[in-house]
Design an enzyme around this catalytic site. Structure first.
Site, PDB file in Angstrom:
ATOM      1  N   GLY A 163     -13.043  39.446   8.082  1.00  0.00           N
ATOM      2  CA  GLY A 163     -14.386  39.938   8.397  1.00  0.00           C
ATOM      3  C   GLY A 163     -15.216  40.259   7.169  1.00  0.00           C
ATOM      4  CG  ASP A 184      -6.247  36.145   4.969  1.00  0.00           C
ATOM      5  OD1 ASP A 184      -7.287  36.782   5.193  1.00  0.00           O
ATOM      6  OD2 ASP A 184      -5.330  35.991   5.812  1.00  0.00           O
ATOM      7  CG  LEU A 193     -13.979  31.124  14.928  1.00  0.00           C
ATOM      8  CD1 LEU A 193     -14.067  29.795  15.660  1.00  0.00           C
ATOM      9  CD2 LEU A 193     -14.064  30.897  13.419  1.00  0.00           C
ATOM     10  CB  CYS A 300      -9.535  60.957  -6.706  1.00  0.00           C
ATOM     11  SG  CYS A 300      -9.203  60.517  -8.419  1.00  0.00           S
ATOM     12  CB  CYS A 314      -2.955  49.782  13.010  1.00  0.00           C
ATOM     13  SG  CYS A 314      -2.683  50.902  11.652  1.00  0.00           S
ATOM     14  CB  CYS A 374      -6.740  57.906 -12.010  1.00  0.00           C
ATOM     15  SG  CYS A 374      -7.851  59.015 -11.124  1.00  0.00           S
TER      16      CYS A 374
HETATM   17 ZN   LIG Z   1      -7.380  59.151  -8.887  1.00  0.00          ZN
END
Ligand SMILES: [Zn+2]
Length: 395
Positions: A163, A184, A193, A300, A314, A374
Site C-alpha cells: 500500500g 517484499d 489492487l 525513543c 494484526c 540511540c
Molecule cells: Zn532512540
C-alpha cells in the site's frame, strides 16, 4: 566622436579591479576562503564543457536581468570570469553600474585556468531525453540540474511493495531516483489492487517485486530496480541495508520489522521515512538519530514492543484505498527532500492525517537520552527477531 572598441576596453580595464588566477586558486583552496561569489559569465555551451568549482553561471547576455536575483547582496565580494578576461571585465563594469561595490575580474580567465591544470568541475551531463523528462524539476532553483543529478545518483530502499510502497515507488521512479531497492516476499493478490497501484490485474500471482519492476521501469527507464524477494529478518538485514542506501522508505507495518528496521538503520546510519496507516488515518515521520539530523528513533518513543497479547490486532483491518496513496506520497516527498537537502525534514515531528475529518496535525517527538538504541548508554547490541507477532508486511 564615437568610441572604438579599444577605447572602451582600455577605459574598462583601468576601472575594473583584477584578480590573478594564482590568487583565486589560493583563495578557493582555503577551507573558509569562499567568502566571495564566483560568477562564470561565459555562454552556456562553454560552461557545459567545464567551469571553476563552485562558480554560478550567469551568461554575460543575461547579467543585467539575472544579477539581482542571483547576487542579492550588493556589498558582497563578487569575482567574475570568462574565457580570456575581456567579457568578465565588461561584466564587472556592468555590475559596478548596477551598484555592486566589490567586484573583481579574474585575469586572464578559464582558458589559462585549464592550461594550468587547476581543478575544474563539469556540469551534470543529461541526454536530450532526460533534459525533457526532468524539465519541470530543472526549472526549480531548489532542484536544478545539480539536484536532478543527485536524484539520479540516489539509492532509496523501499520496505514493502504494498500500500505505501506502491505510490512511493511510482513517484520516486517518476522523479528519476536512479536506484530503487524493493523488499517484499509476497505475490500480487486481487485484494491488493484496491490500493496497491503499482500492480495490475494482468500481473496477479506474480511476485510483487517483479510486478513493481515492470511498472516502474516502464514509467521511467532511467531507474534501476534492485529486488529482494524475501522477508526482512535479523539474518538478512545487514546484507540488504549494507548496499549504500541514502534513504529507507518504510512501509512495513508490523512490530517485529519495525524494531529491526530501527536498530539496523541506526547501525547503518540510514534515515528512515516511516509511514503507517489504519482505517481512515495515517502518520509519517522521519527517524534519523545521528548527524546531521540528531532526531529521535522509534525506540525513543517505544523502547520495547508490547507483549503480544496487548499488541494492536494484526487481523486484516479495513483501509480506505486512497489513504496509503496519501501517506506513501508524503513518504516519497520526504525522501526526495532528504536527497536534495532541501526544506525541513519530518525529523522529531509526527505528521498525522485523518481522511474523514480531512485534517493534518503535527506532534513533536523528542529524542530520549536513555533510549536503549540511540541513547548515551545503549543496551541493544544485536538485532532481535521479536516473535509472537503476526508476520504481515506491506498493508
Ligand atoms: Zn532512540
Amino acid at each position: 566622436m564615437a568610441k572604438t572598441y579599444s577605447d572602451l576596453f582600455s577605459e574598462v580595464r583601468q576601472n575594473v579591479k583584477t584578480l590573478p588566477l594564482e590568487e583565486l586558486k589560493q583563495r578557493l583552496d582555503k577551507a573558509n576562503g569562499r567568502s566571495f561569489t564566483l560568477v562564470d559569465v561565459r555562454e552556456k555551451d562553454e560552461f557545459r564543457q567545464g567551469y571553476i568549482p563552485g562558480a554560478i553561471h550567469i551568461p554575460r547576455g543575461f547579467l543585467e536581468m539575472q544579477a539581482e536575483q542571483k547576487l542579492p547582496d550588493k556589498q558582497a565580494e563578487v569575482v567574475v570570469y570568462c574565457a580570456g578576461g575581456t567579457r568578465s571585465a565588461f561584466a564587472a563594469k556592468t555590475l559596478a553600474e548596477l551598484g555592486y561595490t566589490n567586484v573583481k575580474s579574474a585575469n586572464p580567465g578559464f582558458v589559462r585556468w585549464k592550461d594550468m591544470s587547476y581543478p575544474i568541475e563539469e556540469p551534470p551531463r543529461f541526454t536530450e531525453a532526460q533534459l525533457d523528462r526532468y524539465s519541470r524539476h530543472i526549472m526549480l532553483p531548489e532542484v536544478g540540474e545539480k539536484g536532478q543529478q543527485k536524484l539520479l545518483s540516489a539509492r532509496v530502499l523501499l520496505l514493502g511493495a504494498g500500500g505505501l510502497g506502491a505510490p512511493a515507488s511510482l513517484y520516486l521512479a517518476a522523479a528519476g531516483v536512479g536506484t530503487l531497492g524493493l523488499v517484499d516476499a509476497d505475490v500480487v493478490d486481487a485484494s491488493n489492487l484496491q490500493r496497491q497501484i503499482v500492480h495490475a490485474t494482468s500481473r496477479l500471482g506474480q511476485p510483487k517485486v517483479d510486478s513493481a519492476e515492470t511498472q516502474l521501469t516502464d514509467l521511467n527507464p532511467d531507474v534501476k530496480i534492485v529486488k529482494f524477494q524475501e522477508r526482512l529478518l535479523s539474518d538478512n538485514v545487514d546484507r540488504i541495508f549494507g548496499q549504500r542506501w541514502d534513504v529507507i522508505v518504510d512501509g512495513c507495518d508490523n512490530f517485529p520489522t519495525r524494531y529491526l528496521v530501527n536498530d539496523a538503520s541506526l547501525f547503518h546510519r540510514i534515515p528512515v521515512v516511516h509511514g503507517s496507516i489504519f482505517r481512515f488515518e495515517g502518520q509519517v515521520t522521519t527517524f534519523a538519530p545521528f548527524e546531521p539530523y540528531n532526531g529521535p528513533c522509534y525506540r525513543c518513543l517505544y523502547p520495547e514492543p508490547p507483549p503480544p497479547h496487548l499488541a494492536p490486532s494484526c487481523a486484516e483491518a479495513g483501509v480506505l484505498g486512497i489513504l496509503p496513496g496519501i501517506i506513501g506520497t508524503l513518504q516519497a516527498t520526504e525522501a526526495i527532500k532528504l536527497i536534495l537537502g532541501q526544506g525541513d525534514p519530518l525529523v522529531g515531528r509526527l505528521l498525522t492525517y485523518d481522511s474523514l475529518r480531512m485534517t493534518f496535525r503535527t506532534l513533536k517527538l523528542r529524542r530520549d537520552k536513555s533510549c536503549p538504541a540511540c541513547g548515551e548508554n545503549p543496551t541493544i547490541k544485536e538485532y532481535i527477531d521479536y516473535e509472537g507477532f503476526c508476520a504481515g508486511v506491506g498493508h
